[in-house]
Motif scaffolding. Structure first.
Motif, mmCIF file in Angstrom:
data_model
loop_
_atom_site.group_PDB
_atom_site.id
_atom_site.type_symbol
_atom_site.label_atom_id
_atom_site.label_comp_id
_atom_site.label_asym_id
_atom_site.label_seq_id
_atom_site.Cartn_x
_atom_site.Cartn_y
_atom_site.Cartn_z
ATOM 1 N N SER A 40 64.038 61.412 25.871
ATOM 2 C CA SER A 40 63.069 60.545 27.153
ATOM 3 C C SER A 40 62.132 60.634 27.821
ATOM 4 C CB SER A 40 64.553 60.977 29.133
ATOM 5 O OG SER A 40 64.227 62.697 29.061
ATOM 6 N N GLY A 41 61.625 62.253 26.805
ATOM 7 C CA GLY A 41 60.236 62.631 27.917
ATOM 8 C C GLY A 41 59.225 62.129 26.631
ATOM 9 N N LEU A 42 59.597 61.835 25.080
ATOM 10 C CA LEU A 42 59.226 61.212 24.763
ATOM 11 C C LEU A 42 58.765 59.589 24.926
ATOM 12 C CD1 LEU A 42 57.573 60.538 21.764
ATOM 13 C CD2 LEU A 42 60.075 60.577 20.300
ATOM 14 N N VAL A 43 60.251 58.654 25.496
ATOM 15 C CA VAL A 43 59.956 57.374 25.735
ATOM 16 C C VAL A 43 58.446 57.416 27.270
ATOM 17 C CG1 VAL A 43 60.762 55.377 26.330
ATOM 18 C CG2 VAL A 43 61.842 56.799 25.133
ATOM 19 N N ASP A 44 58.595 57.893 28.126
ATOM 20 C CA ASP A 44 57.728 58.474 28.968
ATOM 21 C C ASP A 44 56.384 58.224 28.667
ATOM 22 O OD1 ASP A 44 59.574 57.786 30.845
ATOM 23 O OD2 ASP A 44 60.582 60.103 31.442
ATOM 24 N N GLU A 45 56.312 59.363 27.652
ATOM 25 C CA GLU A 45 55.066 59.754 27.245
ATOM 26 C C GLU A 45 54.315 58.558 25.888
ATOM 27 O OE1 GLU A 45 52.755 62.602 23.899
ATOM 28 O OE2 GLU A 45 54.494 63.155 25.394
ATOM 29 N N LEU A 46 55.245 57.791 25.544
ATOM 30 C CA LEU A 46 54.886 56.765 24.938
ATOM 31 C C LEU A 46 54.920 55.537 25.855
ATOM 32 C CD1 LEU A 46 56.992 56.680 21.857
ATOM 33 C CD2 LEU A 46 54.689 56.834 21.568
ATOM 34 N N ALA A 47 55.099 55.141 27.085
ATOM 35 C CA ALA A 47 54.650 54.366 27.967
ATOM 36 C C ALA A 47 53.873 54.750 28.502
ATOM 37 C CB ALA A 47 56.271 54.103 28.888
ATOM 38 N N GLY A 48 53.625 56.385 28.740
ATOM 39 C CA GLY A 48 52.422 56.169 29.828
ATOM 40 C C GLY A 48 52.362 56.704 30.946
ATOM 41 N N GLU A 50 56.165 58.060 33.646
ATOM 42 C CA GLU A 50 56.947 59.172 33.930
ATOM 43 C C GLU A 50 58.470 57.853 34.790
ATOM 44 O OE1 GLU A 50 58.386 63.969 35.981
ATOM 45 O OE2 GLU A 50 55.896 62.699 36.245
ATOM 46 N N GLY A 51 59.980 58.580 33.701
ATOM 47 C CA GLY A 51 60.542 57.826 34.236
ATOM 48 C C GLY A 51 61.651 56.266 33.915
ATOM 49 N N VAL A 52 60.414 55.513 33.138
ATOM 50 C CA VAL A 52 60.687 54.630 32.185
ATOM 51 C C VAL A 52 61.860 54.339 32.151
ATOM 52 C CG1 VAL A 52 59.524 53.464 30.550
ATOM 53 C CG2 VAL A 52 58.351 54.116 31.972
ATOM 54 N N PHE A 53 62.478 55.656 30.709
ATOM 55 C CA PHE A 53 63.525 55.861 30.404
ATOM 56 C C PHE A 53 64.601 55.919 30.952
ATOM 57 C CE2 PHE A 53 66.760 58.107 28.083
ATOM 58 C CZ PHE A 53 66.919 57.883 27.321
ATOM 59 N N ASP A 54 64.129 56.090 33.030
ATOM 60 C CA ASP A 54 65.714 56.479 33.307
ATOM 61 C C ASP A 54 65.441 54.612 33.505
ATOM 62 O OD1 ASP A 54 66.946 59.159 32.557
ATOM 63 O OD2 ASP A 54 64.850 59.188 34.433
ATOM 64 N N GLU A 55 64.740 54.551 34.022
ATOM 65 C CA GLU A 55 64.426 53.068 34.267
ATOM 66 C C GLU A 55 65.566 52.210 33.296
ATOM 67 O OE1 GLU A 55 61.149 51.713 36.193
ATOM 68 O OE2 GLU A 55 60.502 53.336 37.110
ATOM 69 N N VAL A 56 65.206 52.420 32.454
ATOM 70 C CA VAL A 56 65.646 51.490 31.930
ATOM 71 C C VAL A 56 67.337 51.319 31.312
ATOM 72 C CG1 VAL A 56 65.779 50.726 28.971
ATOM 73 C CG2 VAL A 56 63.704 51.215 29.889
ATOM 74 N N ILE A 57 67.519 52.562 31.577
ATOM 75 C CA ILE A 57 68.696 53.025 31.337
ATOM 76 C C ILE A 57 69.643 52.726 32.804
ATOM 77 C CG2 ILE A 57 70.724 54.553 31.628
ATOM 78 C CD1 ILE A 57 69.093 54.679 28.531
ATOM 79 N N GLU A 58 68.825 52.686 33.537
ATOM 80 C CA GLU A 58 69.456 52.284 35.358
ATOM 81 C C GLU A 58 69.626 50.672 34.510
ATOM 82 O OE1 GLU A 58 71.186 53.583 37.728
ATOM 83 O OE2 GLU A 58 71.518 54.974 35.734
ATOM 84 N N GLY A 59 68.491 49.713 34.494
ATOM 85 C CA GLY A 59 68.284 48.266 34.431
ATOM 86 C C GLY A 59 69.038 48.174 33.516
ATOM 87 N N PHE A 60 69.732 48.167 32.063
ATOM 88 C CA PHE A 60 70.643 48.367 31.253
ATOM 89 C C PHE A 60 72.015 48.373 32.027
ATOM 90 C CE2 PHE A 60 68.405 49.133 27.213
ATOM 91 C CZ PHE A 60 69.045 48.116 26.279
#
Length: 198
Positions: A40-48, A50-60
């Motif tokens: 999750s931290g790596l995904v958030d960092e790549l996206a620039g 914070e919280g993008v990873f969790d949003e994607v999981i919840e969106g799914f």
């Protein structure tokens, strides 16, 4: 520990889809259940953000226009710890487009995983299901970057005698990573092939 938690139990089995034309094979054993959440931290960092990873999981899971997939219940239980990284080089002059990679993750229930992949990919606007030697493969080419190329160009047989999933860039212009990729469930494996910028 870090994201990449590799127990010392790598499989010695070489899957039968791996042919003799590839450049390298890495067979390893990872703690899939742990590593997924650590990413999750790596995904958030790549996206620039914070919280993008969790949003994607919840969106799914909750987006009424999405695949309605619960990663915890519908995906993670089918992951094993066996994972293979395979690479080859396209024939012809060497270039940044030459290197190709495929990740194969062994799963416990191929039929269930295929249903999940189909549900997700049907919601991907740039995805197209194509058939190669009877195998259904989801291919994604972001149309703002390039037009869909011919199947023969993108799915050669270099990864094995019976199966190939090696998307290749159709343009001479540099492409963003993951502008061109493919995913399928083949045998006991969830396979992801992407064009690698070298």
């Amino acid at each position: 520990g870090g994201i990449f938690d590799f127990p010392n139990k790598a499989s010695r089995e070489i899957p039968n889809f791996i042919g003799n034309k590839i450049s390298s094979v890495l067979a390893t054993n990872w703690n899939a259940q742990v590593a997924f959440w650590k990413s999750s931290g790596l995904v958030d960092e790549l996206a620039g953000t914070e919280g993008v990873f969790d949003e994607v999981i919840e969106g799914f899971k909750r987006d009424p226009n999405g695949p309605r997939i619960d990663i915890v219940k519908d995906v993670l239980p089918f992951f094993t710890n066996d994972i293979y990284s395979i690479s080859d080089s396209r024939e012809g002059p060497a270039s940044v487009d030459s290197q190709r990679n495929l990740i194969a993750l062994k799963v416990t229930d191929s039929a269930a995983m295929a249903k999940v992949v189909n549900r997700v990919m049907r919601n991907e606007p740039d995805a197209e299901m194509v058939a190669f030697q009877g195998q259904e493969i989801w291919k994604v080419v972001h149309r703002e970057n390039e037009m869909l190329g011919g199947l023969g160009d993108d799915f050669g047989d270099d990864f094995g005698d019976d199966f190939g999933a090696a998307p290749a860039a159709q343009s001479n212009q540099p492409q963003p990573w993951l502008s061109d990729w493919a995913i399928t469930v083949y045998g006991e494996y969830l396979m992801f092939a992407s064009h690698a910028e070298v």
